[in-house]
Scaffold this active site. Structure first.
Site, PDB file in Angstrom:
ATOM      1  N   CYS A 219       0.800  -1.238   0.000  1.00 17.20           N
ATOM      2  CA  CYS A 219       0.000   0.000   0.000  1.00 17.20           C
ATOM      3  C   CYS A 219       0.830   1.286   0.000  1.00 17.20           C
ATOM      4  O   CYS A 219       0.542   2.186  -0.796  1.00 17.20           O
ATOM      5  CB  CYS A 219      -0.976   0.026   1.169  1.00 17.20           C
ATOM      6  SG  CYS A 219      -1.297  -1.550   1.936  1.00 17.20           S
TER       7      CYS A 219
ATOM      8  N   HIS B  77      -5.032  -1.282  -5.245  1.00 15.90           N
ATOM      9  CA  HIS B  77      -5.553  -0.155  -4.475  1.00 15.90           C
ATOM     10  C   HIS B  77      -6.331   0.749  -5.407  1.00 15.90           C
ATOM     11  O   HIS B  77      -5.841   1.105  -6.476  1.00 15.90           O
ATOM     12  CB  HIS B  77      -4.411   0.579  -3.785  1.00 15.90           C
ATOM     13  CG  HIS B  77      -3.724  -0.287  -2.777  1.00 15.90           C
ATOM     14  ND1 HIS B  77      -2.577  -0.989  -3.064  1.00 15.90           N
ATOM     15  CD2 HIS B  77      -4.079  -0.623  -1.509  1.00 15.90           C
ATOM     16  CE1 HIS B  77      -2.239  -1.701  -1.988  1.00 15.90           C
ATOM     17  NE2 HIS B  77      -3.133  -1.508  -1.044  1.00 15.90           N
TER      18      HIS B  77
HETATM   19 ZN   LIG Z   1      -3.220  -2.300   0.808  1.00 17.10          ZN
END
Ligand SMILES: [Zn+2]
Ligand SMILES: [Zn+2]
Length: 646
Positions: free
Chosen positions: A337, A388
């Site tokens: 992320c 994402h």
């Molecule tokens: Zn993530």
């Protein structure tokens, strides 16, 4: 009189001091015979506890999780009674119910318990159970409780009691046995009709290796002998399907102590299988508007300080790698992320550019204690099918639905038909624990609930289970053995856009924070393949099979025609191999059956003459004679039936 509300909303007027069992009997004697535990106003009570106020009562039977918990917890008492019968000097510590059965941690004081002792324990256990002793819970003062265990030199129980408040301590008695216990028991021991001591293992007191090592005795018990038999048969089947065993037999992956613990090595067949899964998802993702990105396997420590991961997990992670000259510190990437946030930050976005969807098969590294490692399901290095999505709050609803579609597409292509969606929301009583505005949370939670309902998912809502940064939806699948696994996950995140100062320009020309969605339909490639192996027993859907077809020439005379068929199949992109061993065809068929290859092609004189092939299907036998092109379109159709266009 008191008013007792039952789960169906009905209300029963009962005499003051009625017990849950009285309420059960007032419903029906037959039902009462099956009731084994109860909760009153969300607290576990005994079936014999006198009720003195109005309230909500839930009565549990063996079919309920809570019923099983009380059953197994009570069985732990009988196990402890049995252990003391044979080992009067043993010291009892704790004995909880677990997901399947129960255990008791015991200090055997120098004596050892081995598998050869199990039978005598089981026999005595059942003898005690047959006495139908009632479980009787009673409160006890801290002083008295301490005195009892100090007399017995049981430092473990003394430690437990010292951490308890006076006035909250209780014991439970049955027959001549007593134990420190919070409660939640079945009415009497006679309900336990079957017991199996499963194993013994070492366990440190309180899970701390600085403490004394105890013996953990695992058991499982049932209300019927038949249930135990079925359970053991299921366990045997699970053993046959253990992904570690199948992974070895099918040559998919291996581990090497030299390479390091928990670091899987993918063998050619496993790597190819994994690649097929990746290509399958990549194709669907492309249609769903995702763009692939690639990020490094390490990241600067500051990246994870910014993301908050370092503070939260740093101490339990692989420790930083330092550069030899500059003194910089890097971490093995524990998640993708933060990297993707920085990709989002590389240029300014307007609301018209959103949503942006970055996908990566990102390999991450997480430290797990060596004792926790387990095949491909608990590893130190794994690859997430990560993505994402950065969108506006208004787009969240639609994006969420799109992700659900993608996850369900994946599950159906892989034969997972039974699943539930677990929706994790905020604890409504403790809203301050969570980051992000009330308004956004409400939007996100409603979006998830609505999306799941619109998609017709079977859902369970869990309050207080959300991450501090956002609500989430986890897919729990049931495999053919009825075991539940958590696979895909979709999470909403308000935290990282704040921490990484992600912005887009809205139609009002002001900067706004995008909403971030983390999602992974497989979860991780390692875990997913492990679960798929156990679910299918290695009989993967045809499109995924390492080898789809095996050619079995009757003798070497047909080598040339075999080669020709092989080439034709390869032209149709069918994965085939030849068993050209000098063996009888019967033997070749038996071996092919063992290797789980879906189709066998027998080639002999008749086949060569007619330019045809004779086909056998795994587990089904002969299905007839075909031309190669007929066979190829049959395979094609079978694949298309499971893998539809996204
Ligand atoms: Zn993530
Ligand atoms: Zn108990």
């Amino acid at each position: 009189m008191i008013k007792i509300t039952l789960p169906d909303g009905s209300i029963r007027e009962m005499e003051n001091n009625s017990t849950p069992m009285d309420v059960a009997k007032s419903i029906s004697e037959g039902f009462a015979r099956n009731v084994i535990s109860a909760s009153f106003n969300n607290e576990t009570v005994e079936t014999t506890t006198p009720l003195t106020t109005d309230g909500t009562l839930i009565l549990y039977t063996w079919k309920d999780e809570k019923g099983k918990e009380a059953f197994w917890h009570s069985s732990a008492h009988v196990l402890a009674q049995t252990i003391l019968h044979f080992y009067p000097n043993a010291k009892l510590t704790i004995g909880p119910a677990i997901e399947r059965g129960f255990y008791y941690d015991v200090d055997f004081d120098g004596e050892t318990l081995t598998e050869s002792d199990f039978a005598k324990l089981e026999k005595q256990f059942l003898e005690f159970a047959r006495q139908k002793s009632e479980f009787k819970k009673h409160a006890i003062s801290k002083e008295e409780a301490l005195k009892k265990y100090k007399n017995e030199n049981n430092e473990f129980k003394v430690e437990l009691i010292e951490n308890l408040e006076d006035g909250t301590i209780s014991f439970c008695d049955h027959a001549d046995f007593t134990d420190l216990c919070r409660g939640g028991h079945i009415p009497n021991t006679g309900i336990i009709k079957a017991i199996k001591i499963m194993s013994v293992a070492g366990a440190y007191w309180r899970g701390d290796e600085k403490n004394k090592q105890l013996t953990r005795v695992y058991g499982i018990s049932f209300p019927k002998q038949k249930d135990l038999k079925e359970y053991l048969a299921l366990l045997e089947e699970a053993k046959q399907r253990d992904h570690r065993k199948l992974g070895k037999e099918l040559e998919l992956f291996t581990f090497s102590a030299k390479v390091g613990q928990g670091l899987p090595l993918w063998l050619p067949k496993g790597a190819a299988l994994r690649d097929r899964l990746e290509q399958f998802l990549k194709k669907a993702q492309k249609k769903a508007g995702y763009e692939m990105v690639i990020t490094p396997h390490i990241g600067h420590k500051d990246l994870y300080v910014t993301s908050g991961h370092y503070e939260k997990y740093g101490a339990d992670s692989f420790q930083p790698i330092s550069t030899p000259k500059e003194g910089e510190e890097y971490l093995l990437k524990p998640m993708n992320c933060p990297h993707h946030c920085e990709i989002f930050n590389h240029k300014p976005y307007s609301y018209k550019d959103l949503p942006v969807r970055f996908a990566e098969f990102g390999t991450v590294y997480r430290y797990e204690q060596s004792g926790e490692l387990h095949g491909l399901t608990r590893v130190r290095c794994f690859t997430q099918d990560d993505a994402h999505i950065f969108c506006t709050p208004e787009q969240l609803d639609q994006e969420f639905k799109n992700v659900i579609d993608l996850v369900m597409y994946v599950f159906s292509a892989l034969g997972f038909e039974e699943f539930t969606a677990q929706i994790s929301l905020r604890d409504p009583e403790n809203k301050e624990k969570y980051i992000g505005s009330d308004e956004n949370w409400e939007k996100a939670e409603n979006a998830i609930i609505k999306a799941a309902a619109d998609k017709g998912l079977k859902t369970v809502v869990e309050y207080g289970e959300a991450a501090f940064y956002g609500p989430k939806l986890d897919f729990m699948v049931k495999d053919v053995l009825g075991r539940s696994w958590q696979l895909g996950t979709i999470q909403v995140d308000y935290n990282l856009p704040e921490r990484f100062d992600l912005n887009y320009k809205g139609s009002d020309n002001q900067l706004h924070k995008p909403v971030m969605i983390h999602r992974a339909p497989f979860g991780s490639m390692e875990r997913f393949i492990a679960i798929l192996l156990e679910h299918t027993g290695g009989n993967f859907p045809l499109w995924l099979m390492p080898e789809q077809v095996i050619l079995l020439p009757i003798s070497e005379k047909y080598e040339k025609y075999t080669k020709k068929v092989l080439n034709l199949l390869e032209n149709y992109e069918i994965r085939a191999l030849v068993d050209d061993r000098n063996e009888k065809v019967g033997r070749k068929i038996r071996d092919a059956e063992m290797s789980k290859i879906p189709y066998m092609i027998i080639i002999g004189e008749k086949e060569e003459e007619n330019e045809q092939i004779s086909v056998r299907k795994h587990k089904e036998g002969d299905i007839g004679t075909f031309s190669v092109s007929e066979f190829a379109s049959m395979i094609d159709e079978e694949v298309k039936k499971t893998i539809k266009e996204f």
